[in-house]
Design a protein around this motif. Structure first.
Motif, PDB file in Angstrom:
ATOM      1  N   ASP A  36       0.844  -1.182   0.000  1.00 15.79           N
ATOM      2  CA  ASP A  36       0.000   0.000   0.000  1.00 15.79           C
ATOM      3  C   ASP A  36       0.880   1.232   0.000  1.00 15.79           C
ATOM      4  O   ASP A  36       1.917   1.266   0.653  1.00 15.79           O
ATOM      5  N   PRO A  37       0.480   2.273  -0.707  1.00 16.84           N
ATOM      6  CA  PRO A  37       1.282   3.492  -0.710  1.00 16.84           C
ATOM      7  C   PRO A  37       1.527   4.004   0.700  1.00 16.84           C
ATOM      8  O   PRO A  37       0.664   3.899   1.568  1.00 16.84           O
ATOM      9  N   THR A 196       4.590   2.407  -5.012  1.00 13.58           N
ATOM     10  CA  THR A 196       3.684   2.654  -6.129  1.00 13.58           C
ATOM     11  C   THR A 196       4.251   2.025  -7.390  1.00 13.58           C
ATOM     12  O   THR A 196       5.424   1.618  -7.423  1.00 13.58           O
ATOM     13  N   GLU A 197       3.458   1.958  -8.436  1.00 11.44           N
ATOM     14  CA  GLU A 197       3.954   1.427  -9.706  1.00 11.44           C
ATOM     15  C   GLU A 197       5.104   2.270 -10.243  1.00 11.44           C
ATOM     16  O   GLU A 197       6.049   1.744 -10.838  1.00 11.44           O
ATOM     17  N   GLU A 198       5.030   3.584 -10.006  1.00 13.56           N
ATOM     18  CA  GLU A 198       6.115   4.464 -10.457  1.00 13.56           C
ATOM     19  C   GLU A 198       7.409   4.144  -9.701  1.00 13.56           C
ATOM     20  O   GLU A 198       8.505   4.149 -10.287  1.00 13.56           O
ATOM     21  N   ASP A 199       7.269   3.866  -8.401  1.00 12.85           N
ATOM     22  CA  ASP A 199       8.445   3.508  -7.609  1.00 12.85           C
ATOM     23  C   ASP A 199       9.064   2.208  -8.116  1.00 12.85           C
ATOM     24  O   ASP A 199      10.294   2.067  -8.192  1.00 12.85           O
TER      25      ASP A 199
END
Length: 538
Positions: A36-37, A196-199
């Motif tokens: 989870d973020p 996150t997906e970006e991370d």
């Protein structure tokens, strides 16, 4: 209240499952990590109060204590027991009675071998956990939930754990600091939370840093940890200022930075140049008896940092130190001591460590390490840092920089407390002769003092190609069935070539690819950056 008992109260904190991609990247297990973020789970639940922040930090210790092993989270990877057992099996001072650790002991690992794969995956799972909690602590401070001092203390604990974990990975997956080769690969440095997906996308662009860069980050983490942490001993099971300093003496020793070993050691010994050596930071000192650090784990003034194991939370029968190395009732007794150590003339016959820290198996004429004495409920803590190591690190650095008198005092301080008659048996400079002879005595003292604590492979690794006492590579291994009931254990007796394994009669040089563990096959499959950065030969 026990540290691990607090974490196990699921009513206080819970962890969600991982997405498949996040699992492939971090190899995390769902009871330790969440995806989870940070700005969702962390702020609304895990970091909403000081108490919850502390529980999240305790969760980071749990990630260090144990991680996933083929779906089982009770095997003690990376530090609950596995770092010690794997390191001993890579060395020659402990043998093997069964096939349980045979891949590590026999150096027959591959890119899919469970032991080395899980050291990698659980270590990076733990690193990911440290980073996630660090981000949560940042958020809690920004919201006024934590004061700056409170937040910094938690940060110090997390940075200490990250440094410890990265260094343990370095001794298995990278060449020593002073040895060139293998593209000078160190480790990928993951220093921020992946939530996150970006991370995830960003993390998958991070390749292996150099050995020097990885060590620089380890030292930076420890410098920051020292600044942030308090001087208390935190029950010996949580990081403290003294623990950060002690670990720096080890890391600088691996970097061959003798001056900084000395500078850090002096923080824990003061200006003393003769025994007894004690620390003004916390209450660290050598115990009067070598047995005490193991019989009084969290009370011993010698123990600087341990990974806690309790009745409720431990590596279980297939991973606990007591079940693996002990001869006591209930133990599996898989990892006995070796004649290579027992027979050493550097280990005097009336040394207290022979009397109180070894146990004899009369049926098989073999000896066992008796430091871990609870093979039934698995509560032996994993010793990570002891004051004895700080003094021996200091002794080596003092010798290598020309201060033989100080090196002698430090060496004798550790050795003398185990001697029957220190007045007549203590080393003198005349006994030790040349610098090589002196250094040889220090290395043997390390082998004796830290027997069964996982330090042997660390020394083998850092001393390959050394100018004084080179270790050359992975040592040849004795086959238990060849040496049992053969009169193998006798002080001063030479090692019989007939005792060695048929597949391990020679040293595996550090120049051969098998000296390093390979990165796991799954990393090669799913991580596009690391797929091109495998250790040479694998």
């Amino acid at each position: 209240m026990k540290l691990m008992n607090i974490f196990n109260d699921s009513s206080l904190i819970s962890w969600s499952s991982l997405t498949a991609l996040f699992l492939m990247f971090t190899a995390c297990e769902d009871k330790v990590l969440n995806n989870d973020p940070v700005n969702k789970l962390s702020s609304e639940a895990a970091y909403a109060t000081y108490e919850r922040c502390e529980l999240s930090v305790i969760g980071a210790y749990s990630a260090a204590q144990q991680g996933e092993y083929n779906g089982d989270v009770t095997r003690g990877y990376p530090f609950g027991a596995a770092s010690i057992l794997q390191s001993e099996m890579r060395g020659e001072d402990m043998n093997l009675t069964a096939v349980f650790f045979d891949v590590t002991y026999g150096s027959t690992w591959s890119r899919t071998t469970a032991n080395n794969v899980h050291v990698w995956t659980t270590s990076f799972a733990a690193i990911s956990r440290y980073n996630t909690v660090y981000a949560g602590i940042d958020w809690a401070e920004s919201e006024g939930i934590l004061t700056t001092d409170e937040a910094n203390h938690f940060r110090g604990e997390l940075l200490f754990l990250r440094a410890l974990t990265y260094h343990n990975l370095m001794i298995h997956f990278a060449l020593p600091y002073h040895v060139s080769g293998n593209n000078n690969y160190g480790l990928p440095l993951y220093l921020t939370a992946v939530a996150t997906e970006e991370d995830i996308a960003t993390a998958l662009t991070i390749g292996r840093s150099t050995v020097a860069e990885t060590y620089a980050q380890i030292i930076k983490d420890l410098d920051d940890a020292e600044e942030f942490l308090a001087e208390g001993n935190a029950g010996r099971i949580r990081a403290s200022k003294g623990a950060a300093i002690a670990l720096k003496t080890r890391v600088y020793l691996h970097m061959r930075d003798w001056e900084n070993v000395i500078a850090e050691a002096k923080k824990l010994t003061g200006s003393a140049t003769t025994a007894p050596f004690t620390s003004s930071i916390a209450d660290y000192a050598l115990e009067d008896h070598p047995e005490t650090p193991f019989t009084s784990q969290e009370e011993s003034k010698e123990n600087i940092f341990q990974i806690e194991n309790t009745v409720e939370n431990n590596p279980d029968t297939n991973g606990a130190l007591g079940t693996m190395t002990s001869l006591r009732t209930g133990a599996r007794s898989l990892v006995p001591s070796s004649p290579t150590l027992y027979n050493s003339t550097y280990w005097l016959a009336d040394d207290l460590r022979r009397e109180s820290l070894l146990m004899y198996d009369e049926a098989n004429d073999y000896w066992y390490c008796d430091k871990y004495r609870d093979p039934q409920t698995y509560t032996d803590n994993a010793p990570i840092l002891r004051y004895a190591e700080v003094l021996l690190n200091y002794a080596e650095a003092a010798l290598r920089t020309g201060d033989q008198a100080l090196a002698l005092e430090l060496l004798n301080a550790v050795r003398n407390r185990s001697l029957a008659d220190p007045a007549s048996q203590a080393y003198t400079l005349a006994d030790l002769g040349s610098t090589v002879d002196f250094m040889t005595a220090i290395v043997w003292e390390r082998r004796i003092e830290f027997h069964g604590e996982g330090r042997r492979w660390e020394d083998i690794h850092r001393l390959v190609a050394d100018d004084l006492v080179p270790t050359y590579g992975i040592p040849a291994k004795i086959e238990y069935s060849n040496a049992r009931n053969s009169g193998a254990f006798e002080i001063g007796k030479a090692i019989d070539p007939a005792w060695y394994r048929s597949d391990s009669e020679e040293i595996i040089p550090y120049t051969e690819y098998k000296f390093l563990w390979p990165l796991p096959e799954d990393e090669m499959t799913y991580n596009p950056m690391l797929a091109t950065q495998q250790n040479e030969g694998w």
